[in-house]
Design a protein around this motif. Structure first.
Motif, PDB file in Angstrom:
ATOM      1  N   LYS A  93      32.999  44.998  49.805  1.00  0.00           N
ATOM      2  CA  LYS A  93      33.518  44.160  48.717  1.00  0.00           C
ATOM      3  C   LYS A  93      33.709  42.705  49.140  1.00  0.00           C
ATOM      4  O   LYS A  93      33.706  41.824  48.305  1.00  0.00           O
ATOM      5  CB  LYS A  93      34.806  44.759  48.187  1.00  0.00           C
ATOM      6  CG  LYS A  93      34.544  46.139  47.583  1.00  0.00           C
ATOM      7  CD  LYS A  93      35.539  46.515  46.538  1.00  0.00           C
ATOM      8  CE  LYS A  93      35.319  47.910  46.021  1.00  0.00           C
ATOM      9  NZ  LYS A  93      33.994  48.232  45.585  1.00  0.00           N
ATOM     10  N   ARG A 115      26.239  40.512  44.105  1.00  0.00           N
ATOM     11  CA  ARG A 115      27.187  41.336  43.351  1.00  0.00           C
ATOM     12  C   ARG A 115      27.797  40.466  42.255  1.00  0.00           C
ATOM     13  O   ARG A 115      28.298  39.385  42.514  1.00  0.00           O
ATOM     14  CB  ARG A 115      28.302  41.833  44.265  1.00  0.00           C
ATOM     15  CG  ARG A 115      29.388  42.613  43.530  1.00  0.00           C
ATOM     16  CD  ARG A 115      30.665  42.768  44.354  1.00  0.00           C
ATOM     17  NE  ARG A 115      30.444  43.114  45.744  1.00  0.00           N
ATOM     18  CZ  ARG A 115      30.270  44.360  46.199  1.00  0.00           C
ATOM     19  NH1 ARG A 115      30.310  45.376  45.373  1.00  0.00           N
ATOM     20  NH2 ARG A 115      30.068  44.581  47.477  1.00  0.00           N
ATOM     21  N   LEU A 116      27.744  40.959  41.030  1.00  0.00           N
ATOM     22  CA  LEU A 116      28.410  40.286  39.915  1.00  0.00           C
ATOM     23  C   LEU A 116      29.753  40.961  39.702  1.00  0.00           C
ATOM     24  O   LEU A 116      29.829  42.189  39.656  1.00  0.00           O
ATOM     25  CB  LEU A 116      27.552  40.363  38.651  1.00  0.00           C
ATOM     26  CG  LEU A 116      26.145  39.752  38.774  1.00  0.00           C
ATOM     27  CD1 LEU A 116      25.359  39.984  37.489  1.00  0.00           C
ATOM     28  CD2 LEU A 116      26.224  38.281  39.100  1.00  0.00           C
ATOM     29  N   VAL A 117      30.812  40.188  39.598  1.00  0.00           N
ATOM     30  CA  VAL A 117      32.152  40.777  39.494  1.00  0.00           C
ATOM     31  C   VAL A 117      32.552  41.070  38.057  1.00  0.00           C
ATOM     32  O   VAL A 117      33.568  41.706  37.817  1.00  0.00           O
ATOM     33  CB  VAL A 117      33.223  39.904  40.184  1.00  0.00           C
ATOM     34  CG1 VAL A 117      32.968  39.872  41.681  1.00  0.00           C
ATOM     35  CG2 VAL A 117      33.238  38.501  39.601  1.00  0.00           C
ATOM     36  N   THR A 118      31.769  40.610  37.115  1.00  0.00           N
ATOM     37  CA  THR A 118      32.018  40.961  35.714  1.00  0.00           C
ATOM     38  C   THR A 118      30.710  41.470  35.121  1.00  0.00           C
ATOM     39  O   THR A 118      29.631  41.027  35.503  1.00  0.00           O
ATOM     40  CB  THR A 118      32.508  39.751  34.884  1.00  0.00           C
ATOM     41  OG1 THR A 118      31.524  38.712  34.952  1.00  0.00           O
ATOM     42  CG2 THR A 118      33.834  39.236  35.406  1.00  0.00           C
ATOM     43  N   GLU A 119      30.842  42.402  34.212  1.00  0.00           N
ATOM     44  CA  GLU A 119      29.637  42.915  33.555  1.00  0.00           C
ATOM     45  C   GLU A 119      29.014  41.787  32.755  1.00  0.00           C
ATOM     46  O   GLU A 119      29.689  41.030  32.075  1.00  0.00           O
ATOM     47  CB  GLU A 119      29.975  44.074  32.620  1.00  0.00           C
ATOM     48  CG  GLU A 119      30.170  45.380  33.348  1.00  0.00           C
ATOM     49  CD  GLU A 119      30.238  46.545  32.393  1.00  0.00           C
ATOM     50  OE1 GLU A 119      29.191  47.172  32.160  1.00  0.00           O
ATOM     51  OE2 GLU A 119      31.337  46.798  31.891  1.00  0.00           O
ATOM     52  N   SER A 120      27.709  41.684  32.858  1.00  0.00           N
ATOM     53  CA  SER A 120      26.998  40.667  32.090  1.00  0.00           C
ATOM     54  C   SER A 120      25.585  41.159  31.827  1.00  0.00           C
ATOM     55  O   SER A 120      25.145  42.156  32.392  1.00  0.00           O
ATOM     56  CB  SER A 120      26.967  39.335  32.851  1.00  0.00           C
ATOM     57  OG  SER A 120      26.033  39.399  33.904  1.00  0.00           O
ATOM     58  N   ALA A 123      23.443  41.688  34.912  1.00  0.00           N
ATOM     59  CA  ALA A 123      23.761  42.739  35.877  1.00  0.00           C
ATOM     60  C   ALA A 123      22.686  43.815  35.907  1.00  0.00           C
ATOM     61  O   ALA A 123      22.042  44.095  34.897  1.00  0.00           O
ATOM     62  CB  ALA A 123      25.112  43.363  35.548  1.00  0.00           C
ATOM     63  N   TRP A 154      26.187  44.854  39.201  1.00  0.00           N
ATOM     64  CA  TRP A 154      27.600  44.774  38.851  1.00  0.00           C
ATOM     65  C   TRP A 154      28.351  45.841  39.608  1.00  0.00           C
ATOM     66  O   TRP A 154      27.952  46.993  39.675  1.00  0.00           O
ATOM     67  CB  TRP A 154      27.800  44.970  37.354  1.00  0.00           C
ATOM     68  CG  TRP A 154      29.246  44.968  36.983  1.00  0.00           C
ATOM     69  CD1 TRP A 154      30.061  43.880  36.914  1.00  0.00           C
ATOM     70  CD2 TRP A 154      30.052  46.093  36.646  1.00  0.00           C
ATOM     71  NE1 TRP A 154      31.332  44.255  36.557  1.00  0.00           N
ATOM     72  CE2 TRP A 154      31.361  45.624  36.386  1.00  0.00           C
ATOM     73  CE3 TRP A 154      29.811  47.451  36.549  1.00  0.00           C
ATOM     74  CZ2 TRP A 154      32.400  46.455  36.025  1.00  0.00           C
ATOM     75  CZ3 TRP A 154      30.857  48.277  36.193  1.00  0.00           C
ATOM     76  CH2 TRP A 154      32.135  47.780  35.927  1.00  0.00           C
ATOM     77  N   SER A 155      29.439  45.423  40.220  1.00  0.00           N
ATOM     78  CA  SER A 155      30.311  46.351  40.920  1.00  0.00           C
ATOM     79  C   SER A 155      31.712  45.777  40.860  1.00  0.00           C
ATOM     80  O   SER A 155      31.952  44.691  41.371  1.00  0.00           O
ATOM     81  CB  SER A 155      29.865  46.512  42.371  1.00  0.00           C
ATOM     82  OG  SER A 155      30.759  47.336  43.058  1.00  0.00           O
ATOM     83  N   PRO A 156      32.645  46.471  40.224  1.00  0.00           N
ATOM     84  CA  PRO A 156      34.000  45.941  40.140  1.00  0.00           C
ATOM     85  C   PRO A 156      34.613  45.817  41.524  1.00  0.00           C
ATOM     86  O   PRO A 156      34.525  46.740  42.328  1.00  0.00           O
ATOM     87  CB  PRO A 156      34.741  46.963  39.285  1.00  0.00           C
ATOM     88  CG  PRO A 156      33.952  48.215  39.421  1.00  0.00           C
ATOM     89  CD  PRO A 156      32.530  47.800  39.655  1.00  0.00           C
ATOM     90  N   SER A 158      37.751  45.579  42.347  1.00  0.00           N
ATOM     91  CA  SER A 158      39.015  46.289  42.532  1.00  0.00           C
ATOM     92  C   SER A 158      38.890  47.806  42.484  1.00  0.00           C
ATOM     93  O   SER A 158      39.826  48.502  42.778  1.00  0.00           O
ATOM     94  CB  SER A 158      40.010  45.845  41.463  1.00  0.00           C
ATOM     95  OG  SER A 158      39.489  46.142  40.194  1.00  0.00           O
TER      96      SER A 158
END
Length: 170
Positions: A93, A115-120, A123, A154-156, A158
């Motif tokens: 992460k 890595r994108l931290v928000t869905e878009s 992704a 995309w991968s959160p 947290s």
């Protein structure tokens, strides 16, 4: 490998750090305790009190091969399948991205994984030389030209990584 394949990539990276010989040789005291080469994967790191933290069986083992497979194929997610490269990264992460220069015969593929931290809408997209590809594989050709591969997934940050997310490595 099992932790990574179960979606616990962070735990897998923590265990890799524990096995990494360079982490056993940062000080003269660590070197005196480890007693083997800091550039070779040891098959054993002893836990018995007389030899606690001492490495053993460095050059006589397949441990280096398994470490390579763990890092390249499982964690970075780069898998050669015939004339295709399957990308399934399981990055820590703390890595927002990584770059890999992959040589296929006489041809170099420059791979960027982000890595994108928000869905878009961007992704889970894989591109080869600017053209979007379907799926998780990059067709490989030995044309002696340099190619650019870009994977955005995309991968959160947290939450644990989802299995089946597009990934890439090596």
């Amino acid at each position: 490998m099992a932790f990574a394949l179960m979606g616990e990539s962070e735990r897998a990276w923590e265990l890799v750090a524990l096995l990494n010989p360079i982490h056993h040789s940062g000080t003269p005291q660590q070197i005196a305790t480890y007693k083997v080469e800091p550039y070779v994967i040891a098959a054993d790191v002893y836990a018995a009190s007389a030899a606690c933290r001492q490495g053993g069986w460095t050059w006589y083992t397949g441990s280096a091969g398994w470490m390579y497979r763990l890092l390249i194929e499982t964690l970075l997610g780069i898998n050669l399948e015939g004339d295709q490269l399957r990308l399934i990264p399981r990055l820590p992460k703390s890595w927002p991205s990584c770059k890999i220069h992959y040589r296929y015969r006489q041809t170099v593929y420059h791979i960027t994984i982000t890595r994108l931290v928000t869905e878009s809408a961007d992704a889970n997209r894989l591109h080869l030389d600017g053209n979007e590809l379907d799926g998780q594989t990059v067709p490989l050709v030995d044309d002696r030209r340099e190619h650019s591969v870009e994977l955005k997934f995309w991968s959160p940050v947290s939450a644990p990584e989802n299995q089946g997310v597009l990934t890439t490595a090596v």
